[in-house]
Design a protein around this motif. Structure first.
Motif, PDB file in Angstrom:
ATOM      1  N   PHE A 146       5.278  72.370 -21.445  1.00 48.74           N
ATOM      2  CA  PHE A 146       4.394  73.385 -20.879  1.00 48.74           C
ATOM      3  C   PHE A 146       5.153  74.653 -20.497  1.00 48.74           C
ATOM      4  O   PHE A 146       6.317  74.589 -20.080  1.00 48.74           O
ATOM      5  CB  PHE A 146       3.671  72.812 -19.654  1.00 48.74           C
ATOM      6  CG  PHE A 146       2.806  71.625 -19.990  1.00 48.74           C
ATOM      7  CD1 PHE A 146       1.641  71.784 -20.707  1.00 48.74           C
ATOM      8  CD2 PHE A 146       3.175  70.343 -19.604  1.00 48.74           C
ATOM      9  CE1 PHE A 146       0.845  70.693 -21.036  1.00 48.74           C
ATOM     10  CE2 PHE A 146       2.394  69.243 -19.921  1.00 48.74           C
ATOM     11  CZ  PHE A 146       1.226  69.421 -20.639  1.00 48.74           C
ATOM     12  N   GLU A 148       1.686  77.530 -17.304  1.00 46.47           N
ATOM     13  CA  GLU A 148       0.932  76.264 -17.308  1.00 46.47           C
ATOM     14  C   GLU A 148       1.403  75.360 -16.165  1.00 46.47           C
ATOM     15  O   GLU A 148       0.594  74.683 -15.534  1.00 46.47           O
ATOM     16  CB  GLU A 148       1.096  75.562 -18.664  1.00 46.47           C
ATOM     17  CG  GLU A 148       0.334  76.261 -19.777  1.00 46.47           C
ATOM     18  CD  GLU A 148       0.675  75.742 -21.167  1.00 46.47           C
ATOM     19  OE1 GLU A 148      -0.225  75.718 -22.020  1.00 46.47           O
ATOM     20  OE2 GLU A 148       1.850  75.386 -21.421  1.00 46.47           O
ATOM     21  N   TRP A 192      -6.202  68.263 -17.417  1.00 45.38           N
ATOM     22  CA  TRP A 192      -4.812  67.906 -17.622  1.00 45.38           C
ATOM     23  C   TRP A 192      -4.679  66.413 -17.860  1.00 45.38           C
ATOM     24  O   TRP A 192      -5.361  65.622 -17.195  1.00 45.38           O
ATOM     25  CB  TRP A 192      -4.009  68.262 -16.352  1.00 45.38           C
ATOM     26  CG  TRP A 192      -2.679  68.817 -16.707  1.00 45.38           C
ATOM     27  CD1 TRP A 192      -1.597  68.102 -17.115  1.00 45.38           C
ATOM     28  CD2 TRP A 192      -2.314  70.186 -16.735  1.00 45.38           C
ATOM     29  NE1 TRP A 192      -0.569  68.968 -17.384  1.00 45.38           N
ATOM     30  CE2 TRP A 192      -0.973  70.246 -17.161  1.00 45.38           C
ATOM     31  CE3 TRP A 192      -2.988  71.379 -16.442  1.00 45.38           C
ATOM     32  CZ2 TRP A 192      -0.288  71.438 -17.309  1.00 45.38           C
ATOM     33  CZ3 TRP A 192      -2.304  72.559 -16.578  1.00 45.38           C
ATOM     34  CH2 TRP A 192      -0.970  72.591 -17.005  1.00 45.38           C
TER      35      TRP A 192
END
Ligand SMILES: CC(C)(COP(=O)(O)OP(=O)(O)OC[C@H]1O[C@@H](n2cnc3c(N)ncnc32)[C@H](O)[C@@H]1OP(=O)(O)O)[C@@H](O)C(=O)NCCC(=O)NCCS
Length: 161
Positions: free
Chosen positions: A28, A32, A83
């Motif tokens: 990420f 993020e 997520w």
């Protein structure tokens, strides 16, 4: 997998655990990672009033994976999977699939009808795409060049029966 336990409540120590997992993945961007932290902080600060719900998987008291999800505002029963991440050490052993199945069951229990997950079309995300497809998600929409030129958004969906 027998020693893994699951819980929905969030604890302040989960912030560090979440950062370890998402930073450790090397997957990420900094933006993020900030977002992953903000979602957890929102839940810690606002409890049940937060739009973000969590499911944590723990092994011997250590968080080894989690999902973050929530009802999409102004929909009757559409949920977003914001997520999903599994620690490096636990990846590829079936935990991601179990976490997603348990998340789907929780959403179904709240009257949810569909779950949506978004990912990038870039090669780096090919394993993530295969993961969703293996969990019976359908690539329902592709928003061309959404993130950047040549980097489209794939929106996966699953009807929760
Ligand atoms: C995506 C992720 C959550 C999957 O969790 P996992 O525990 O590694 O996945 P599982 O072991 O449960 O695999 C479930 C299925 O997905 C497939 N899959 C998972 N990773 C894969 C990979 N790298 N390549 C090919 N297939 C893969 C498995 O083959 C398995 O399929 P099967 O059940 O038909 O055999 C995890 O790898 C991860 O945290 N990745 C980095 C973060 C990420 O991409 N998050 C999603 C976007 S927010």
């Amino acid at each position: 997998m027998d020693t893994i336990t699951y819980r929905q409540n969030i604890k302040p120590s989960d912030l560090g655990a979440i950062l370890n997992i998402v930073e450790g993945s090397g997957f990420f961007s900094a933006a993020e990672i900030d977002l992953a932290r903000e979602l957890a902080e929102d839940r810690l600060d606002h409890g049940q009033q937060s739009s973000y719900q969590f499911l944590f998987a723990e092994d011997s008291g250590q968080v080894v994976g989690y999902t973050c999800y929530g009802l999409i505002p102004a929909t009757a029963g559409s949920y977003d999977l914001y997520w999903i991440a599994v620690s490096d050490a636990m990846r590829g052993r079936g935990l991601g699939k179990i976490l997603l199945q348990k998340t789907e069951a929780l959403i179904r229990g709240m009257g949810g009808k569909q779950l949506y997950a978004e990912t990038s079309s870039r090669d780096q995300y090919a394993p993530t795409q295969r993961f969703y497809e293996s969990c019976h998600y359908i690539p329902e929409a592709i928003l061309m060049d959404f993130y950047a030129s040549g980097d489209s958004k794939i929106i996966y969906s699953k009807v929760l029966k």
